[in-house]
Design a protein around this motif. Structure first.
Motif, mmCIF file in Angstrom:
data_model
loop_
_atom_site.group_PDB
_atom_site.id
_atom_site.type_symbol
_atom_site.label_atom_id
_atom_site.label_comp_id
_atom_site.label_asym_id
_atom_site.label_seq_id
_atom_site.Cartn_x
_atom_site.Cartn_y
_atom_site.Cartn_z
ATOM 1 N N PHE A 228 36.879 41.070 44.842
ATOM 2 C CA PHE A 228 38.121 41.139 45.622
ATOM 3 C C PHE A 228 38.976 42.335 45.233
ATOM 4 O O PHE A 228 39.919 42.673 45.947
ATOM 5 N N ASP A 229 38.658 42.960 44.080
ATOM 6 C CA ASP A 229 39.463 44.069 43.562
ATOM 7 C C ASP A 229 40.920 43.647 43.431
ATOM 8 O O ASP A 229 41.843 44.332 43.883
ATOM 9 N N MET A 230 41.100 42.474 42.801
ATOM 10 C CA MET A 230 42.428 41.904 42.625
ATOM 11 C C MET A 230 42.633 41.508 41.167
ATOM 12 O O MET A 230 41.684 41.152 40.462
ATOM 13 N N LEU A 231 43.879 41.555 40.735
ATOM 14 C CA LEU A 231 44.272 41.159 39.395
ATOM 15 C C LEU A 231 45.106 39.885 39.485
ATOM 16 O O LEU A 231 46.027 39.799 40.297
ATOM 17 N N PHE A 232 44.774 38.886 38.668
ATOM 18 C CA PHE A 232 45.490 37.614 38.654
ATOM 19 C C PHE A 232 46.100 37.391 37.275
ATOM 20 O O PHE A 232 45.438 37.609 36.250
ATOM 21 N N ALA B 285 46.610 43.675 44.407
ATOM 22 C CA ALA B 285 45.301 44.114 44.893
ATOM 23 C C ALA B 285 45.243 45.633 44.954
ATOM 24 O O ALA B 285 46.258 46.312 45.119
ATOM 25 N N TYR B 286 44.021 46.127 44.820
ATOM 26 C CA TYR B 286 43.781 47.560 44.972
ATOM 27 C C TYR B 286 43.174 47.818 46.344
ATOM 28 O O TYR B 286 42.168 47.215 46.716
ATOM 29 N N ASN B 287 43.787 48.711 47.079
ATOM 30 C CA ASN B 287 43.285 49.096 48.393
ATOM 31 C C ASN B 287 43.653 50.564 48.591
ATOM 32 O O ASN B 287 44.677 50.891 49.184
ATOM 33 N N ILE C 28 40.911 33.106 49.151
ATOM 34 C CA ILE C 28 41.393 34.476 49.244
ATOM 35 C C ILE C 28 41.042 35.047 50.621
ATOM 36 O O ILE C 28 39.920 34.891 51.106
ATOM 37 N N GLY C 29 42.004 35.699 51.242
ATOM 38 C CA GLY C 29 41.766 36.376 52.502
ATOM 39 C C GLY C 29 42.570 37.654 52.573
ATOM 40 O O GLY C 29 43.762 37.659 52.288
ATOM 41 N N SER C 30 41.916 38.754 52.906
ATOM 42 C CA SER C 30 42.598 40.054 53.034
ATOM 43 C C SER C 30 43.406 40.385 51.782
ATOM 44 O O SER C 30 44.544 40.849 51.865
ATOM 45 N N GLN C 31 42.820 40.106 50.620
ATOM 46 C CA GLN C 31 43.427 40.402 49.322
ATOM 47 C C GLN C 31 44.774 39.699 49.132
ATOM 48 O O GLN C 31 45.687 40.228 48.490
ATOM 49 N N THR C 32 44.888 38.507 49.686
ATOM 50 C CA THR C 32 46.040 37.647 49.432
ATOM 51 C C THR C 32 45.530 36.240 49.162
ATOM 52 O O THR C 32 44.457 35.849 49.617
ATOM 53 N N ILE C 33 46.310 35.475 48.408
ATOM 54 C CA ILE C 33 45.978 34.070 48.191
ATOM 55 C C ILE C 33 46.476 33.282 49.390
ATOM 56 O O ILE C 33 47.674 33.216 49.653
#
Length: 431
Positions: free
Chosen positions: A286-290, A305-307, A364-369
Motif C-alpha cells: 500500500f506504500d503507507m505508514l501506520f 501514504a506515499y504517492n 484500505i482503499g485508495s491509500q485511505t483507511i
C-alpha cells in the motif's frame, strides 16, 4: 528489492507465566499434543525470518528466550529450539531482536534484580552467541540501584540502532523502577564491526530537544521511499505507563539527522500533546505508514501514504475508545484484498492485565483507511473459540513464500494460520 523493517519493541519486564500448558484444536476444543514444545503462556515479543548462510530459512521469535525453527512449508510442524545462553539466573528474557547483514543481533535482560543486560550477535542459529556489550547492575549509595536495558533495531541495508536505557529504583524491586537517561547509537553497515569493542559515544544520535532525556524507542520503520521514522515515548515511572511521546523522521542519506513530525487532526489531537505510541509499521504493497497511539480519551491510528511524494498525516478514529492497537501486517491479495490486520493490546501490560481483543481488519482503499471491521480472515468459529480473540497481539508475520502467517501474543504464546484454497477454511493453530 523493497526495503522494509518492522520491529515490535514492547519495552516491558516480563512477568513469569508458569502453569499447565493446555493446547486445543480450535474447532473442537480438545487437548492435542504440544508438537513444538512452545509454551502456550510464553510471551512472544517479536517474530521474523532469518536466512542462514544464504541457503536455509529459519523463523526467529523472542520473549522469554530466543527461539528458532526451520521455516517449512504450510502444514508442516517443525520443532522449536532455543539458543543456549550461559551466565544468567534462569529468569532472563530476550526483549529485542534485529536481523542485519546476515547476522542476528539480540539483547538479554536478567530479571533477577536486573543484574545484567547484554547485547549479543549470532552468525547462525547453531553458533555460539558473541557478547558485544554488557552492563551489570550497580548498587549506588544507600538503597539506590542502577541498571541498563538494551534494545536493538535494524534498517535493512543501512545500519543498526542500539538504545541504552538507564533505570534506577530505591529498593531491590523491578516494579518501582524509573527511567533516568537514554542514549541512542547508530552503526552504519561499514562500521558494524565496531560493536565488537562496545558502544562508542562517537556513534551517538543527536535527537531534537525534548522535555526529558529519558525516553523509550518504541519502534523504527524504514520505508522504501528513502525515509526513516522513529517513535519515542517520554520518561515513565514504571515499565509500561509511559508518557506522551514524539514521532521523528530522517532521510536515509542522513540516518542520524532526525526532525519532529507532527500528525494532527481537525480536533487538534497532535503528536506533541497527549499522545504516546504503541507501534509503527510500513506497508510495502500500500506504500503507507501506520502509527498506533495511546491517548487520554481515545487511541486513534495515524497514517500517511506515499504517492509520488508523502502526503499529509491522516487520523483514523473508531467508535470503541477502549481499544488500543499494537501490531500490523498486510494480507496478500490472493488471500484477501485491501486488508491490513491490526492487533489489539491490553490497556497496561504492567498492571498484570494482559487481555486484549485479538485482531481486527483495516480495509484500505485508495491509500485511505475505509473501515475497521471484526475478523473475517479465518473461519469465525475457529477464531472466536480460541484464546486468540482475547489476547494482546505483540507480533504478526506473513510468509509470502510459504503462504502462512504467525501471530505472537503476550499472554497466549504463538499461533500459526495455515494456507487453504478457501478463505473460510484458514485455521489458527497454537504452536
Amino acid at each position: 528489492m523493497k526495503r522494509i523493517i518492522y520491529l515490535l519493541s514492547l519495552t516491558v519486564l516480563l512477568a513469569a507465566c508458569d502453569g499447565p500448558a493446555i493446547f486445543y484444536t480450535l474447532e473442537n476444543e480438545e487437548k492435542i499434543v504440544d508438537i513444538n514444545n512452545f509454551n502456550s503462556s510464553t510471551p512472544v515479543l517479536g517474530f521474523t525470518r532469518f536466512e542462514s548462510g544464504g541457503t536455509t530459512d529459519y523463523y526467529i521469535a523472542n520473549g522469554r528466550k530466543l527461539w528458532y525453527s526451520l521455516a517449512g512449508e504450510s502444514g508442516t510442524d517443525n520443532p522449536w529450539s532455543s539458543v543456549s545462553l550461559s551466565g544468567f539466573s534462569g529468569s532472563e528474557s530476550v526483549p529485542s531482536v534485529a536481523i542485519f547483514n546476515g547476522s542476528i543481533y539480540f539483547t538479554v535482560s536478567d530479571e533477577d534484580s536486573n543484574s545484567k543486560n547484554v547485547l549479543y550477535s549470532l552468525s547462525s542459529v547453531t553458533a555460539d552467541p558473541v557478547e558485544l556489550v554488557r552492563y551489570n547492575r550497580t548498587d549506588e549509595s544507600g538503597d539506590d540501584y542502577h541498571f541498563h536495558n538494551l534494545y536493538v533495531h535494524s534498517i535493512e541495508g543501512k545500519g543498526l540502532y542500539v538504545s541504552k536505557v538507564e533505570r534506577s529504583w530505591e529498593e531491590d524491586s523491578s516494579d518501582s523502577s524509573s527511567m533516568e537517561e537514554t542514549a541512542l547509537y547508530y552503526y552504519p553497515l561499514a562500521s558494524i564491526n565496531e560493536l565488537n569493542d562496545g558502544l562508542d559515544d562517537s556513534r551517538l544520535v543527536t535527537l531534537p530537544a525534548m522535555d526529558s532525556d529519558a525516553y523509550l524507542v518504541k519502534g523504527i520503520a524504514g520505508c522504501e521511499n528513502d525515509k526513516i521514522y522513529l517513535i519515542l515515548n517520554q520518561s515513565s515511572d514504571d515499565v509500561d505507563s509511559y508518557e506522551a511521546g514524539v514521532l521523528l523522521s530522517a532521510d536515509w542519506a542522513t540516518p542520524t539527522d532526525f526532525s519532529i513530525e507532527t500528525p494532527v487532526d481537525d480536533s487538534g489531537y497532535t503528536n506533541d500533546s497527549a499522545v504516546s505510541y504503541n507501534n509503527i509499521y510500513y506497508s510495502e504493497s500500500f506504500d503507507m505508514l501506520f502509527v498506533s497511539t495511546r491517548g487520554d480519551d481515545s487511541h486513534p491510528i495515524f497514517y500517511k501514504a506515499y504517492n509520488a511524494g508523502w502526503g499529509d498525516w491522516q487520523v483514523y478514529d473508531k467508535d470503541d475508545d477502549d481499544t488500543q492497537f499494537s501490531a500490523f501486517t498486510e494480507l496478500p491479495s490472493t488471500v484477501q484484498s485491501n486488508t491490513v490486520l491490526v492487533g489489539t493490546r491490553a490497556g497496561s501490560v504492567s498492571s498484570s492485565t494482559y487481555s486484549g481483543k485479538g485482531y481486527r481488519e483495516l480495509i484500505i482503499g485508495s491509500q485511505t483507511i475505509e473501515e475497521l471491521q471484526s475478523n473475517d480472515f479465518s473461519d469465525d468459529n475457529n477464531y472466536d473459540s480460541s484464546d486468540l480473540d482475547s489476547s494482546t497481539i505483540t507480533a504478526f508475520y506473513y510468509d509470502t513464500d510459504r503462504s502462512k502467517m504467525y501471530c505472537g501474543t503476550y499472554d497466549n504464546g504463538l499461533w500459526q494460520n495455515r494456507w487453504s484454497t478457501s478463505k473460510s477454511e484458514w485455521r489458527w493453530y497454537q504452536e
